[in-house]
Design an enzyme around this catalytic site. Structure first.
Site, mmCIF file in Angstrom:
data_model
loop_
_atom_site.group_PDB
_atom_site.id
_atom_site.type_symbol
_atom_site.label_atom_id
_atom_site.label_comp_id
_atom_site.label_asym_id
_atom_site.label_seq_id
_atom_site.Cartn_x
_atom_site.Cartn_y
_atom_site.Cartn_z
ATOM 1 N N ASN A 1 0.859 -1.184 0.000
ATOM 2 C CA ASN A 1 0.000 0.000 0.000
ATOM 3 C C ASN A 1 0.902 1.243 0.000
ATOM 4 O OD1 ASN A 1 -1.800 2.056 0.528
ATOM 5 N ND2 ASN A 1 -2.362 1.334 2.583
ATOM 6 N N GLU B 1 -6.760 4.500 7.905
ATOM 7 C CA GLU B 1 -6.581 5.931 7.626
ATOM 8 C C GLU B 1 -7.849 6.525 7.011
ATOM 9 O OE1 GLU B 1 -2.866 5.460 5.556
ATOM 10 O OE2 GLU B 1 -1.977 4.895 7.472
ATOM 11 N N GLY C 1 2.235 2.225 10.775
ATOM 12 C CA GLY C 1 3.141 3.354 10.601
ATOM 13 C C GLY C 1 3.838 3.793 11.879
ATOM 14 N N GLY D 1 2.832 -1.130 4.337
ATOM 15 C CA GLY D 1 2.832 0.290 4.010
ATOM 16 C C GLY D 1 4.244 0.761 3.725
ATOM 17 N N GLY D 2 4.884 1.358 4.732
ATOM 18 C CA GLY D 2 6.200 1.978 4.568
ATOM 19 C C GLY D 2 7.216 1.114 3.829
ATOM 20 N N HIS E 1 -9.477 0.841 5.105
ATOM 21 C CA HIS E 1 -8.179 1.091 5.729
ATOM 22 C C HIS E 1 -8.371 2.041 6.904
ATOM 23 C CE1 HIS E 1 -4.110 2.432 6.447
ATOM 24 N NE2 HIS E 1 -3.731 1.300 5.869
ATOM 25 N N SER F 1 3.423 -2.121 10.422
ATOM 26 C CA SER F 1 4.868 -2.107 10.658
ATOM 27 C C SER F 1 5.559 -3.436 10.349
ATOM 28 C CB SER F 1 5.171 -1.659 12.100
ATOM 29 O OG SER F 1 4.693 -0.338 12.310
ATOM 30 N N LYS G 1 0.121 4.263 -0.307
ATOM 31 C CA LYS G 1 -0.529 5.455 0.265
ATOM 32 C C LYS G 1 -0.313 6.660 -0.670
ATOM 33 C CE LYS G 1 -0.194 3.233 4.674
ATOM 34 N NZ LYS G 1 -0.112 3.301 6.121
ATOM 35 N N GLU H 1 -5.298 -5.288 10.712
ATOM 36 C CA GLU H 1 -4.288 -4.253 10.922
ATOM 37 C C GLU H 1 -4.623 -3.491 12.207
ATOM 38 O OE1 GLU H 1 -2.346 -2.903 7.075
ATOM 39 O OE2 GLU H 1 -4.316 -1.992 7.016
HETATM 40 P P1 PGA Z 1 2.825 0.258 7.721
HETATM 41 O O1 PGA Z 1 1.356 0.427 7.080
HETATM 42 O O2 PGA Z 1 3.405 -1.022 7.153
HETATM 43 O O3 PGA Z 1 3.582 1.482 7.276
HETATM 44 O O4 PGA Z 1 2.639 0.167 9.190
HETATM 45 C C1 PGA Z 1 0.508 -0.689 6.915
HETATM 46 C C2 PGA Z 1 -0.783 -0.237 6.262
HETATM 47 O O5 PGA Z 1 -1.212 0.893 6.481
HETATM 48 O O6 PGA Z 1 -1.409 -1.013 5.512
#
Ligand code: PGA
Length: 256
Positions: free
Chosen positions: A11, A100, A176, A237-238, A98, A216, A13, A170
């Site tokens: 992802n 967010e 994040g 994500g990251g 998600h 993470s 983002k 999640e």
């Molecule tokens: P992250 O994000 O790996 O940066 O924690 C995961 C996500 O939002 O799907």
């Protein structure tokens, strides 16, 4: 080890620009070439770059999708993107719910459920994201919140529709933040979700649905997080913004 085919999603983002999106797509496809036979690998770029990413992926064993979609297939919905437009560009998947969007933009279970249904109606695979906040966890409500989110997502769907859903567990406090659930926490949450699916449908369907972990995930912790028998991969994500890190995570999801 599970008989379910592992799934790893990246992802992106709201990161990067057009040149970076194409470069990252090319780097990811090269880095995961030998892994994609054994793992479903999906990337979720920002909407404006979907078409360019689709072109860059052509013929490679990596698929792409949208990070969100409109709950409607067409109409007067300014600023929204229809799931059928994602499909039209060659995408095969969409993320819904998600954190967010649930927590940053106030999306309710009902909104998420209608997006999920629109995604299915456009013939997309849907990744339903669920997970509790830190406050909900501290209040001992984690299992209840996750089960409410899963129930709302699957409500009224038949078995054929349910099979096209991947659940991403999640925990919001792990996204994040650099803090991950322990492998045991992830496995327990996934096992509870699978049990719930068994009670809503049957054991066979519950055993077929993939449940992936997000929050993470990094190359250094992916293997232990994915080792749980009910953990079928991850939503990243990251670490999905670095091709080598993403490939290492995809490798960690390969069946041993
Ligand atoms: P992250 O994000 O790996 O940066 O924690 C995961 C996500 O939002 O799907």
């Amino acid at each position: 080890m599970t008989t379910r085919r592992p799934f790893v999603g990246g992802n992106w983002k709201m990161h990067g620009d057009l040149a970076r999106a194409v470069e990252l797509t090319e780097d990811v496809s090269a880095a995961v070439a030998s892994i994609a036979e054994a793992v479903d690998i999906e990337i979720y770029p920002p909407f404006p770059y979907l078409q360019a990413v689709g072109h860059a992926l052509r013929g490679v064993g990596v698929a792409f999708g949208g990070q969100d979609c409109c709950p409607h297939l067409e109409g007067a919905y300014t600023g929204q993107t229809s799931p059928s437009m994602i499909a039209d560009l060659g995408g095969n998947s969409v993320l819904v719910g998600h954190s967010e969007r649930r927590h940053g933009l106030g999306e309710t279970d009902d909104i998420v459920a209608s997006k999920l249904r629109a995604g299915l109606a456009a013939d997309l695979q849907v990744v339903l994201c669920v997970g509790e906040t830190q406050a909900e966890r501290d209040a001992g409500q984690a299992a209840e919140v996750v089960s409410r989110q899963v129930r709302a997502g699957f409500e009224g769907l038949d078995a054929a529709q349910a099979r096209r859903i991947v659940i991403a567990y999640e925990p919001v406090w792990a996204i994040g933040t650099g803090v991950t659930a322990t492998p045991a926490d992830a496995q327990n949450a996934h096992a509870s979700i699978r049990e719930l699916l068994g009670s809503m449908y049957d054991a066979e369907l519950a055993a077929a649905i993939r449940i992936i972990y997000g929050g993470s995930v990094k190359p250094g912790n992916a293997a232990e997080l994915f080792a749980g028998p009910d953990v079928d991969g991850g939503l990243i994500g990251g670490a999905s913004l670095k091709a080598d890190d993403f490939a290492a995570i995809c490798r960690a999801a390969m069946p041993s």
